[in-house]
Scaffold this active site. Structure first.
Site, PDB file in Angstrom:
ATOM      1  N   HIS A  37      24.720  34.302 -72.227  1.00  0.00           N
ATOM      2  CA  HIS A  37      25.411  33.827 -71.022  1.00  0.00           C
ATOM      3  C   HIS A  37      24.733  32.557 -70.489  1.00  0.00           C
ATOM      4  CE1 HIS A  37      26.078  38.342 -70.764  1.00  0.00           C
ATOM      5  NE2 HIS A  37      27.319  37.907 -70.723  1.00  0.00           N
ATOM      6  N   GLY A 147      32.019  32.360 -75.225  1.00  0.00           N
ATOM      7  CA  GLY A 147      31.141  32.449 -76.390  1.00  0.00           C
ATOM      8  C   GLY A 147      31.928  32.807 -77.642  1.00  0.00           C
ATOM      9  N   ASP A 150      32.805  36.508 -78.987  1.00  0.00           N
ATOM     10  CA  ASP A 150      34.071  37.199 -78.719  1.00  0.00           C
ATOM     11  C   ASP A 150      35.205  36.281 -79.177  1.00  0.00           C
ATOM     12  OD1 ASP A 150      33.133  39.638 -76.955  1.00  0.00           O
ATOM     13  OD2 ASP A 150      31.970  37.896 -76.345  1.00  0.00           O
ATOM     14  N   LEU A 184      23.228  38.544 -79.397  1.00  0.00           N
ATOM     15  CA  LEU A 184      22.877  39.089 -78.082  1.00  0.00           C
ATOM     16  C   LEU A 184      24.122  39.684 -77.439  1.00  0.00           C
ATOM     17  CD1 LEU A 184      20.517  36.472 -76.391  1.00  0.00           C
ATOM     18  CD2 LEU A 184      19.977  38.295 -77.988  1.00  0.00           C
TER      19      LEU A 184
HETATM   20  P1  AMP Z   1      30.673  39.225 -71.211  1.00  0.00           P
HETATM   21  O1  AMP Z   1      29.827  39.310 -70.000  1.00  0.00           O
HETATM   22  O2  AMP Z   1      30.229  40.115 -72.335  1.00  0.00           O
HETATM   23  O3  AMP Z   1      32.144  39.314 -70.919  1.00  0.00           O
HETATM   24  O4  AMP Z   1      30.462  37.760 -71.778  1.00  0.00           O
HETATM   25  C1  AMP Z   1      30.727  36.634 -70.965  1.00  0.00           C
HETATM   26  C2  AMP Z   1      30.778  35.409 -71.830  1.00  0.00           C
HETATM   27  O5  AMP Z   1      29.531  35.260 -72.518  1.00  0.00           O
HETATM   28  C3  AMP Z   1      31.867  35.531 -72.916  1.00  0.00           C
HETATM   29  O6  AMP Z   1      32.500  34.263 -73.057  1.00  0.00           O
HETATM   30  C4  AMP Z   1      31.072  35.893 -74.130  1.00  0.00           C
HETATM   31  O7  AMP Z   1      31.689  35.489 -75.338  1.00  0.00           O
HETATM   32  C5  AMP Z   1      29.775  35.129 -73.895  1.00  0.00           C
HETATM   33  N1  AMP Z   1      28.709  35.710 -74.699  1.00  0.00           N
HETATM   34  C6  AMP Z   1      28.357  37.019 -74.788  1.00  0.00           C
HETATM   35  N2  AMP Z   1      27.361  37.185 -75.684  1.00  0.00           N
HETATM   36  C7  AMP Z   1      27.079  35.951 -76.180  1.00  0.00           C
HETATM   37  C8  AMP Z   1      26.148  35.460 -77.153  1.00  0.00           C
HETATM   38  N3  AMP Z   1      25.324  36.263 -77.801  1.00  0.00           N
HETATM   39  N4  AMP Z   1      26.146  34.126 -77.408  1.00  0.00           N
HETATM   40  C9  AMP Z   1      26.998  33.291 -76.751  1.00  0.00           C
HETATM   41  N5  AMP Z   1      27.891  33.693 -75.827  1.00  0.00           N
HETATM   42  C10 AMP Z   1      27.936  35.008 -75.544  1.00  0.00           C
END
Ligand code: AMP
Length: 287
Positions: A37, A147, A150, A184
């Protein structure tokens, strides 16, 4: 950095940014922030004059029996990560405000959500597409950051911003990984020691599949076979899917054949390791 918990104040501050002629970058998250994030927030802070982060464990993207109630919530730690990565505004949204009484409007992206995670998590992308549309209309950013981890979500968001003429740029940032390749994820914290040892097989399988394709292997079946070999599914790693797909449409490849280029193919894996459902993917360029 401002911290807000009220949608009206958030809308108002974002309007003030725009009225002052400042470019806005937006990073929507579920919270439990980690270095993945933080990398999105840093990229936004580099490219935009104001960076807004939302933290909202969105109930509508979790299915019955999924980890909505258990999803980690850590307001103070998240606030500090946002500050350290250069955010200007972090807002913690609440279900009551995001979904007002009588709520009945949904955003459904059709073809792109039928398979992969959409197949195993019915309703998930309807919840994602709806909340992203809501958040984009609150913040009205010039750019929004997602990211690649996803990947299907990125495609869904790109599609809905085009279809609904939202007029912003979607920026997709690379997946941040542990040194052993594990992507991550907020869900990695559910992994116990033995599950944590098993989890890197997912990225190893993606690399093995990618290596075969770069070496000229044209058969989807053989690439998937190789990836399953590497994953070695069993008690400790239960497969949800292993797929080789068109990276734009997410459809299966015609006649199960990879290439020739141009473009790239998507290799995607979802598996349950210990208590966590983990996903990962790579894009492989076609020659
Ligand atoms: P989330 O809180 O899991 O919904 O993720 C929020 C944003 O962070 C989304 O756009 C995810 O794709 C991105 N994200 C989660 N994990 C990673 C990672 N390991 N590397 C890069 N972006 C990430």
């Amino acid at each position: 950095m401002r911290v807000l918990e009220n949608l009206q104040e958030t809308t108002f501050l974002c309007q003030r940014y725009r009225a002052a002629g400042l470019s806005i970058g937006f990073v929507p998250t579920l919270g439990a922030l980690h270095a993945g994030h933080a990398s999105l927030i840093r990229q936004s802070a580099l490219e935009c004059e104001k960076t807004v982060v939302s933290i909202f464990v969105n109930p509508t993207q979790f299915g019955p029996g999924e980890d909505f109630a258990a999803y980690p919530r850590q307001m103070e730690a998240d606030t500090e990560i946002c500050r350290g990565a250069g955010a200007d505004l972090v807002f913690f949204a609440s279900s009551g405000e995001v979904y007002p009484e009588g709520f009945q409007t949904w955003v459904t992206v059709e073809d792109l959500t039928r398979s992969l995670c959409g197949g195993s998590r019915p309703g998930h992308f309807r919840g994602v597409a709806t909340v992203v549309t809501q958040l984009l209309s609150i913040v009205q950013p010039h750019r929004a950051y997602f990211g690649q981890k996803d990947y299907q979500q990125c495609q869904v968001v790109r599609r809905l911003t085009r279809d609904l003429h939202l007029g912003l740029e979607i920026r997709v940032a690379p997946t941040i990984r542990e040194p052993d390749g594990l992507a991550l994820s907020s869900r990695n914290r559910y992994l116990d020691v033995s599950a944590r040892r098993v989890a890197p097989r997912i990225y190893q399988a993606l690399q093995a599949g990618s290596g075969l394709i770069l070496g000229g292997e044209p058969s989807v079946e053989r690439v998937i076979g190789r990836m399953i070999e590497e994953l070695s599914p069993g008690e400790d790693l239960r497969l949800d899917y292993v797929e080789v797909r068109d990276s734009e449409t997410l459809r299966e490849l015609e006649e199960g054949r990879i290439g020739p280029g141009p473009g790239s193919v998507l290799l995607a894996v979802a598996a349950v390791v210990g208590k966590s459902r983990l996903i990962d993917n790579v894009l492989v360029p076609l020659l």
